[in-house]
Design a protein around this motif. Sequence first.
Motif, PDB file in Angstrom:
ATOM      1  N   TYR A   4       0.736  -1.306   0.064  1.00 61.63           N
ATOM      2  CA  TYR A   4      -0.005  -0.120   0.176  1.00 61.63           C
ATOM      3  C   TYR A   4       0.876   1.212  -0.077  1.00 61.63           C
ATOM      4  O   TYR A   4       1.847   1.299   0.600  1.00 61.63           O
ATOM      5  CB  TYR A   4      -1.005   0.211   1.075  1.00 61.63           C
ATOM      6  N   TYR A   5       0.456   2.131  -0.822  1.00 64.07           N
ATOM      7  CA  TYR A   5       1.269   3.413  -0.880  1.00 64.07           C
ATOM      8  C   TYR A   5       1.061   4.212   0.520  1.00 64.07           C
ATOM      9  O   TYR A   5       0.163   4.537   0.851  1.00 64.07           O
ATOM     10  CB  TYR A   5       0.638   4.393  -2.134  1.00 64.07           C
TER      11      TYR A   5
ATOM     12  N   PHE B  52      -1.351   1.771  -7.661  1.00 63.23           N
ATOM     13  CA  PHE B  52      -1.502   1.381  -6.345  1.00 63.23           C
ATOM     14  C   PHE B  52      -2.846   1.421  -6.112  1.00 63.23           C
ATOM     15  O   PHE B  52      -3.813   2.265  -6.657  1.00 63.23           O
ATOM     16  CB  PHE B  52      -0.932   2.665  -5.563  1.00 63.23           C
ATOM     17  N   THR B  53      -3.545   0.370  -5.365  1.00 65.13           N
ATOM     18  CA  THR B  53      -4.909   0.070  -5.073  1.00 65.13           C
ATOM     19  C   THR B  53      -5.161   0.230  -3.660  1.00 65.13           C
ATOM     20  O   THR B  53      -6.293  -0.220  -3.211  1.00 65.13           O
ATOM     21  CB  THR B  53      -5.158  -1.510  -5.593  1.00 65.13           C
ATOM     22  N   ALA B  54      -4.106   0.519  -2.938  1.00 62.19           N
ATOM     23  CA  ALA B  54      -4.412   0.893  -1.552  1.00 62.19           C
ATOM     24  C   ALA B  54      -3.530   2.028  -0.933  1.00 62.19           C
ATOM     25  O   ALA B  54      -2.396   2.280  -1.359  1.00 62.19           O
ATOM     26  CB  ALA B  54      -3.703  -0.458  -0.736  1.00 62.19           C
ATOM     27  N   PHE B  55      -4.137   2.945  -0.057  1.00 62.19           N
ATOM     28  CA  PHE B  55      -3.331   4.268   0.219  1.00 62.19           C
ATOM     29  C   PHE B  55      -3.433   4.464   1.857  1.00 62.19           C
ATOM     30  O   PHE B  55      -4.694   4.159   2.403  1.00 62.19           O
ATOM     31  CB  PHE B  55      -4.103   5.170  -0.465  1.00 62.19           C
TER      32      PHE B  55
ATOM     33  N   SER C 160       0.788 -12.622   6.423  1.00 60.91           N
ATOM     34  CA  SER C 160       0.925 -11.196   5.955  1.00 60.91           C
ATOM     35  C   SER C 160       0.812 -11.231   4.578  1.00 60.91           C
ATOM     36  O   SER C 160       1.180 -11.648   3.777  1.00 60.91           O
ATOM     37  CB  SER C 160       2.556 -11.174   6.437  1.00 60.91           C
ATOM     38  N   PRO C 161      -0.589 -10.648   4.359  1.00 65.98           N
ATOM     39  CA  PRO C 161      -1.036 -10.515   3.056  1.00 65.98           C
ATOM     40  C   PRO C 161      -0.491  -9.342   2.168  1.00 65.98           C
ATOM     41  O   PRO C 161      -0.589  -9.454   1.202  1.00 65.98           O
ATOM     42  CB  PRO C 161      -2.739  -9.988   3.202  1.00 65.98           C
ATOM     43  N   MET C 162       0.191  -8.385   2.809  1.00 65.29           N
ATOM     44  CA  MET C 162       0.724  -7.386   2.107  1.00 65.29           C
ATOM     45  C   MET C 162       1.689  -6.653   3.097  1.00 65.29           C
ATOM     46  O   MET C 162       1.761  -6.829   4.083  1.00 65.29           O
ATOM     47  CB  MET C 162      -0.492  -6.165   1.788  1.00 65.29           C
ATOM     48  N   SER C 163       2.419  -5.464   2.562  1.00 67.73           N
ATOM     49  CA  SER C 163       3.391  -4.510   3.388  1.00 67.73           C
ATOM     50  C   SER C 163       3.135  -3.262   2.834  1.00 67.73           C
ATOM     51  O   SER C 163       2.332  -2.812   1.964  1.00 67.73           O
ATOM     52  CB  SER C 163       4.686  -5.044   2.815  1.00 67.73           C
ATOM     53  N   GLU C 164       3.717  -2.197   3.689  1.00 69.56           N
ATOM     54  CA  GLU C 164       3.701  -0.830   3.787  1.00 69.56           C
ATOM     55  C   GLU C 164       4.586  -0.767   2.711  1.00 69.56           C
ATOM     56  O   GLU C 164       5.627  -1.342   2.230  1.00 69.56           O
ATOM     57  CB  GLU C 164       3.842  -0.178   4.892  1.00 69.56           C
ATOM     58  N   TYR C 165       4.543   0.461   1.898  1.00 71.44           N
ATOM     59  CA  TYR C 165       5.504   1.027   1.049  1.00 71.44           C
ATOM     60  C   TYR C 165       5.542   2.430   1.258  1.00 71.44           C
ATOM     61  O   TYR C 165       4.657   3.109   0.718  1.00 71.44           O
ATOM     62  CB  TYR C 165       5.224   0.543  -0.656  1.00 71.44           C
TER      63      TYR C 165
END
Length: 390
Positions: free
Chosen positions: A149-150, A173-176, A332-337
Motif C-alpha cells: 500500500y502507498y 496502487f490500489t491501497a493508500f 501477512s497479506p501485504m506490506s507498507e511501501y
Amino acid sequence: MKIKSVRARVFEWKGKTVPPQGNFCSNAMDLVYSNTESMSTFRFHSWTVVEIETDDGIIGLGNVALAPAIAKAIIDQYLTPLVLGQDPWDYEYLWQRMYRATHAWGRKGVTMAAISAIDLAIWDILGKSVNKPVFKLLGGRTKEKIPVYYSKLYRTDLKEMQNEAEKFLNQGFTAFKMRFGYGPAHLQKGVAENLKSVEAIREVIGYDTDLMLECYMGWNLEYARRMLPKLEKFEPRWLEEPVIADDIDGYAELNQLTSIPISGGEHEFSLYGFKQLLDKKAVSVVQYDTNRVGGITAAHKINALCEAYSVPVIPHAGQMHNYHLTMSTLASPMSEYFPMFDVEVGNELFYYIFDGEPVAENGFVQLDDNKPGLGLSLKTEFLKDFNIIE
Ligand SMILES: O=C(O)[C@H](O)[C@H](O)[C@@H](O)CO
Ligand SMILES: [Mg+2]
C-alpha cells in the motif's frame, strides 16, 4: 563459522530536508506541545548501520532507526561482547543472550531495536552462507509478488493531497494510507478538518481501493470514540495507532466499538508484547517493524502467533527486513511501501543508505530468489550527505 567483529555506525543525514509543516501528522506530542512543530520529536534523520563479519569473511548488514546513537551505544557496550566468537547459526541462543542480559532495563524500546539490528545482520549472514534469500529460510515464497500500500499523504493542503493520491493511483496502487493532521487539542474544527481530508482522498481514489487512516498515537480514547462513528461511512481498511502504545485497554475498547479495524504494533516489542495485544483483542492488524520488534528471530515467532489468532500481519515501513517476513507467511497479506522522496520524516532515508530496496511496480514489490541474505548493500551515491559516526 564464528562472529569475528561487529561494527555499528550512525549515519547522520546532513543533506536537503523538506521543512516540517504544522499539522503534518497527529502524534503523541500534540497533547503536550504548545507550538505546531510537535512532529519534530518524530523525525528520523539518522540511522544506525550494523556490519557483522564472520571468520570466513561473510559480512551481514543490520539496521536500526529508533534512537540510532543510543542503539549504537547499546550495541557497542552490551550486545557485541555477547555475540563475538559465537556461531551465527545459534541465532536463538544469541537472541536469548542479548534479550536476557539486558532484560532488567531493555525489554521494550531502543534495546529491542538494537537487538533487532544485530539479529538482522545475523540472518543476512545465514542467507549469504547458504546462498539463499532470508525468506527461503523462513518458509519460502508464499506469494508470486508482495502487494503493497502507498504510504504518505501527510496532512497538507487538500488539493496537494488529492494530486498526490491521483499521481500514485495512476501508478497502479490500489491501497493508500493517509495521515490525520488534527487531534483532541484542535477541538471541533480539527474534527471537521480530519473528516474533510478523508472525504477529499476518497473523492480521488473512490471506493474500490483500500484507504488506511493513520493517527500516529495522536488521539486519545475519548476523541477516538467520537471520531470512529463519523469515519465509518468512508469504509477505511483500518484506523492506525489512535492512542499511545501503552493504552492497550483503550485499543481493545476501540477495536470492538465500530466496524473499523484498529491496527498497531510499530511501537510494540517482543513476542510477549504481541501476545498481550492479541489476548486482549487490542488490534485487528499487527504492524511490528522487524528492525524494532526483536529482529527476524522475534518477528518469525510473532507471525506464527498471528496465524494462530487469525490476525493479519502487515509490517510497518516496507523495507527489506520486513519484506522477507511478509513473503514467507500467509499470515501477512501485504506490506507498507514508502516511495523514495526527498528526506522529510526520515522513513525515506532507507533509500539513501541501502541499495537493493525493491521499487513498487503496479502496487507490488518483488523479491529475488537468487539474491542471498537480505539482499541489501551500502549505497555510495549519497555518502557525502551523511556525517558517519564510528
Ligand atoms: O505507519 C507508519 O508509516 C508510521 O507511523 C510512519 O513512520 C509515519 O506515519 C510516522 O513517521
Ligand atoms: Mg504508523
